[in-house]
Design an enzyme around this catalytic site. Structure first.
Site, mmCIF file in Angstrom:
data_model
loop_
_atom_site.group_PDB
_atom_site.id
_atom_site.type_symbol
_atom_site.label_atom_id
_atom_site.label_comp_id
_atom_site.label_asym_id
_atom_site.label_seq_id
_atom_site.Cartn_x
_atom_site.Cartn_y
_atom_site.Cartn_z
ATOM 1 N N GLY A 101 2.311 -16.882 -3.742
ATOM 2 C CA GLY A 101 1.460 -17.326 -4.837
ATOM 3 C C GLY A 101 0.302 -18.223 -4.439
ATOM 4 N N SER A 102 -0.231 -18.045 -3.216
ATOM 5 C CA SER A 102 -1.336 -18.928 -2.818
ATOM 6 C C SER A 102 -2.601 -18.634 -3.631
ATOM 7 C CB SER A 102 -1.609 -18.826 -1.314
ATOM 8 O OG SER A 102 -2.193 -17.595 -0.986
ATOM 9 N N ASN A 103 -2.802 -17.388 -4.017
ATOM 10 C CA ASN A 103 -3.959 -17.096 -4.882
ATOM 11 C C ASN A 103 -3.774 -17.688 -6.266
ATOM 12 O OD1 ASN A 103 -6.190 -15.212 -3.726
ATOM 13 N ND2 ASN A 103 -4.279 -14.486 -2.821
ATOM 14 N N HIS A 116 -7.439 -7.700 -2.990
ATOM 15 C CA HIS A 116 -6.915 -6.928 -1.857
ATOM 16 C C HIS A 116 -7.558 -7.452 -0.572
ATOM 17 C CE1 HIS A 116 -5.247 -3.520 0.272
ATOM 18 N NE2 HIS A 116 -6.417 -3.378 0.860
ATOM 19 N N ASN A 141 -7.135 -7.035 -9.486
ATOM 20 C CA ASN A 141 -6.315 -7.270 -8.300
ATOM 21 C C ASN A 141 -7.198 -7.812 -7.184
ATOM 22 O OD1 ASN A 141 -3.984 -7.051 -6.558
ATOM 23 N ND2 ASN A 141 -4.945 -5.243 -5.636
ATOM 24 N N MET A 180 3.410 -6.539 -5.634
ATOM 25 C CA MET A 180 3.620 -5.503 -4.627
ATOM 26 C C MET A 180 4.110 -4.164 -5.189
ATOM 27 S SD MET A 180 2.457 -6.951 -2.018
ATOM 28 C CE MET A 180 2.932 -5.876 -0.667
ATOM 29 N N ARG A 181 3.948 -3.967 -6.485
ATOM 30 C CA ARG A 181 4.325 -2.663 -7.053
ATOM 31 C C ARG A 181 3.096 -1.980 -7.643
ATOM 32 N NH1 ARG A 181 10.324 -2.570 -8.410
ATOM 33 N NH2 ARG A 181 11.041 -4.616 -7.723
HETATM 34 C C1 GRF Z 1 -3.023 -11.581 -0.791
HETATM 35 O O1 GRF Z 1 -3.391 -11.534 0.555
HETATM 36 C C2 GRF Z 1 -3.660 -10.458 -1.569
HETATM 37 O O2 GRF Z 1 -4.814 -9.996 -0.987
HETATM 38 C C3 GRF Z 1 -2.619 -9.387 -1.563
HETATM 39 O O3 GRF Z 1 -1.396 -10.059 -1.584
HETATM 40 C C4 GRF Z 1 -1.535 -11.341 -0.982
HETATM 41 C C5 GRF Z 1 -0.927 -12.335 -1.923
HETATM 42 O O4 GRF Z 1 -0.785 -13.586 -1.354
HETATM 43 N N1 GRF Z 1 -2.811 -8.505 -2.686
HETATM 44 P P1 GRF Z 1 -0.404 -14.833 -2.253
HETATM 45 O O5 GRF Z 1 0.967 -14.544 -2.857
HETATM 46 O O6 GRF Z 1 -1.450 -15.016 -3.277
HETATM 47 O O7 GRF Z 1 -0.321 -15.962 -1.276
#
Ligand code: GRF
Length: 192
Positions: free
Chosen positions: A11-13, A110, A108, A91-92
């Site tokens: 969940g870093s984003n 990526h 999303n 991831m789905r």
């Molecule tokens: C990110 O690198 C994003 O590009 C991909 O999944 C990763 C999620 O990382 N879709 P986080 O859980 O947000 O750290």
């Protein structure tokens, strides 16, 4: 604008989005954080921030939700009043129930410069291909994988001596700046 955030990992984003909101740079509200992985870091972060969470239990499939579980996700997002669904490490593959309920309202991030390197571990694909420049992309989600209309991209250099880990970390830094910015731009367009 109310966001629903969907993630399977650390969940870093999501944390970057939360920081932007808390800093007053992103005028949106997070209405629900959902994960298909019980115990995922993103759920811990959401709970620590006092946000509503939902854990999805999918015993049948690994790469998608069964229709009834995805319907329950739609119902929860709608009940929370979500306007925009933000995938943050989910991831789905998103299927019909979600795509029908939120047309052009699912985005999303990526870790590649799409259309290059779709799918899993895109930073490793970039490293193996020997490209000088990697990056990240925010795009609308459609029925396929990493093919939806592109909203924005950030380039990230591949440096001599990069490993998969160092390159991924540099791409993630770029993601954490890009995603809140794109959501803010969309909020300006979509806000009533
Ligand atoms: C990110 O690198 C994003 O590009 C991909 O999944 C990763 C999620 O990382 N879709 P986080 O859980 O947000 O750290």
């Amino acid at each position: 604008m109310k966001l629903g955030v969907l993630g399977s990992g650390k969940g870093s984003n999501f944390a970057a989005i939360l920081r932007a909101i808390q800093a007053g740079e992103l005028p949106v509200e997070i209405a629900l954080v959902a994960s298909d992985v019980p115990g995922a870091g993103i759920l811990d972060l959401a709970r620590s921030a006092g946000l509503p969470t939902l854990t999805l239990h999918e015993p049948r499939y690994r790469t998608r939700l069964s229709p009834e579980v995805e319907e329950s996700l739609v119902a929860a997002l709608q009940a929370a009043g979500v306007d925009l669904v933000v995938l943050a490490g989910y991831m789905r593959v998103v299927k019909g129930p979600m795509l029908d309920a939120f047309p052009r309202r699912i985005i999303n991030i990526h870790p590649s410069l799409l259309p290059a390197f779709r799918g899993i571990a895109a930073w490793e694909q970039a490293l193996q291909a020997g490209v000088p420049t990697a990056g990240c992309t925010v795009h609308y989600v459609d029925a396929s994988i990493d093919t939806g209309e592109i909203l924005a991209q950030t380039e990230v250099p591949v440096l001599p001596g990069d490993t998969a880990e160092t390159l991924h970390a540099r791409i993630q830094q770029a993601e954490h700046a890009l995603y809140p910015r794109v959501i803010r731009d969309l909020a300006n367009v979509l806000a009533p």
